[in-house]
Design an enzyme around this catalytic site. Structure first.
Site, short mmCIF file in Angstrom:
data_model
loop_
_atom_site.label_atom_id
_atom_site.label_comp_id
_atom_site.label_asym_id
_atom_site.label_seq_id
_atom_site.Cartn_x
_atom_site.Cartn_y
_atom_site.Cartn_z
N VAL A 175 7.94 -2.24 -6.93
CA VAL A 175 7.50 -0.86 -7.17
C VAL A 175 7.35 -0.12 -5.84
CG1 VAL A 175 5.56 0.55 -7.97
CG2 VAL A 175 6.40 -1.33 -9.39
N LYS A 176 6.78 -0.78 -4.83
CA LYS A 176 6.61 -0.12 -3.52
C LYS A 176 7.97 0.21 -2.90
CE LYS A 176 5.00 1.43 0.33
NZ LYS A 176 4.37 0.59 1.35
N LEU A 177 8.94 -0.68 -3.03
CA LEU A 177 10.24 -0.42 -2.45
C LEU A 177 10.94 0.75 -3.15
CD1 LEU A 177 11.45 -4.10 -1.92
CD2 LEU A 177 10.61 -2.51 -0.19
N LEU B 244 0.82 -1.21 0.00
CA LEU B 244 0.00 0.00 0.00
C LEU B 244 0.85 1.26 0.00
CD1 LEU B 244 -2.18 -1.20 2.97
CD2 LEU B 244 -2.85 -1.36 0.57
#
Length: 263
Positions: A166-168, A117
């Site tokens: 992508v979140k990282l 998220l």
């Protein structure tokens, strides 16, 4: 849908509330009496039995704090093994893409969607937290109506593990942007410029960014870093480990990331 839910805490509780409000049948794992009472107050069924959460669920949602907890539940524990064939596992915890891929590789009877998220509890409560999703087209199509109870947009990043990557990257850039503002504040201090006035002024200039607005609202760079430090430092640690495993480094971002996650 019948939904199993693990991790009804700071982020998970508003998810459960919105899922129940959307008409889903939600069973929440609660390890203590207080946790089970809180889940029941949200309108969910509360249980301390992992098997009861998994059994019969169309989708099991995991929203625990760390990647290690995901491993304990899904790889070392019985949660995924107890899911019905054709079910789907949604991993909201920010962690290593290798963990999501390992779960998918071991348990072929369920679809695994890593879905970290971007946003906070207030975004979930309002129904517009961002989800970066990794998984097959079919799996995402199946779980999107469920995620849509609290997420918008739902961004399909690629195959299983891509959502985590992508979140990282997102959080690495977030930390670097915080570090950039913090360095600007230190420059202002050397010039004798009041930090509050500086931050307010910069929000009206070409230096403006979403991060700058958030820091200005917090009143100071230190206050904002203190508020987000625990969560951001956890994610940046995962970034560093993942990058090292791939034989790389953060390059020019490294110094700014260090400035952005200090506590």
């Amino acid at each position: 849908m019948r939904v199993g839910f693990v991790g009804a805490g700071r982020m998970g509780s508003p998810m459960v509330q919105r899922l129940v409000g959307a008409g889903h049948d939600v069973a929440v794992l609660g390890r203590t009496d207080d946790k089970r009472r809180a889940a029941a107050q949200l309108g969910a069924q509360a249980t301390d039995d992992v098997a009861a959460v998994a059994a019969g669920a169309d989708v099991v949602v995991v929203c625990v704090f760390t990647d290690e907890q995901v491993t304990a539940l899904c790889l070392d524990g019985d949660l995924v093994a107890g899911m019905r064939p054709g079910g789907a596992l949604v991993l909201h915890t920010t962690g290593s893409p290798a963990t999501a891929r390992a779960i998918a590789g071991r348990f072929g009877h369920v679809d695994v969607v890593d879905a970290p998220l971007s946003g906070g509890p207030h975004d979930i409560a309002a129904g517009h937290v961002t989800v970066f999703a990794g998984g097959s087209d079919d799996a995402l199509a199946r779980v999107s109506p469920l995620l849509g109870a609290y997420a918008d947009p739902i961004v399909h990043a690629g195959a299983t593990g891509a959502g985590q990557l992508v979140k990282l990257i997102n959080n690495t850039m977030f930390a670097a942007q915080i570090g950039l503002v913090a360095e600007g504040v230190r420059l202002g201090q050397r010039f004798g410029v009041d930090e509050g006035r500086l931050l307010e002024a910069l929000t009206h200039g070409s230096a403006q960014s979403r991060v700058l607005s958030m820091i200005a609202a917090a009143g100071s760079a230190d206050a904002f870093i203190t508020a987000v430090g625990e969560f951001l430092a956890k994610d940046v640690a995962v970034v560093r480990t993942t990058v090292a495993e791939l034989g790389g480094d953060l390059g020019e971002l490294d110094a700014l990331v260090n400035a952005g996650v200090r506590t």
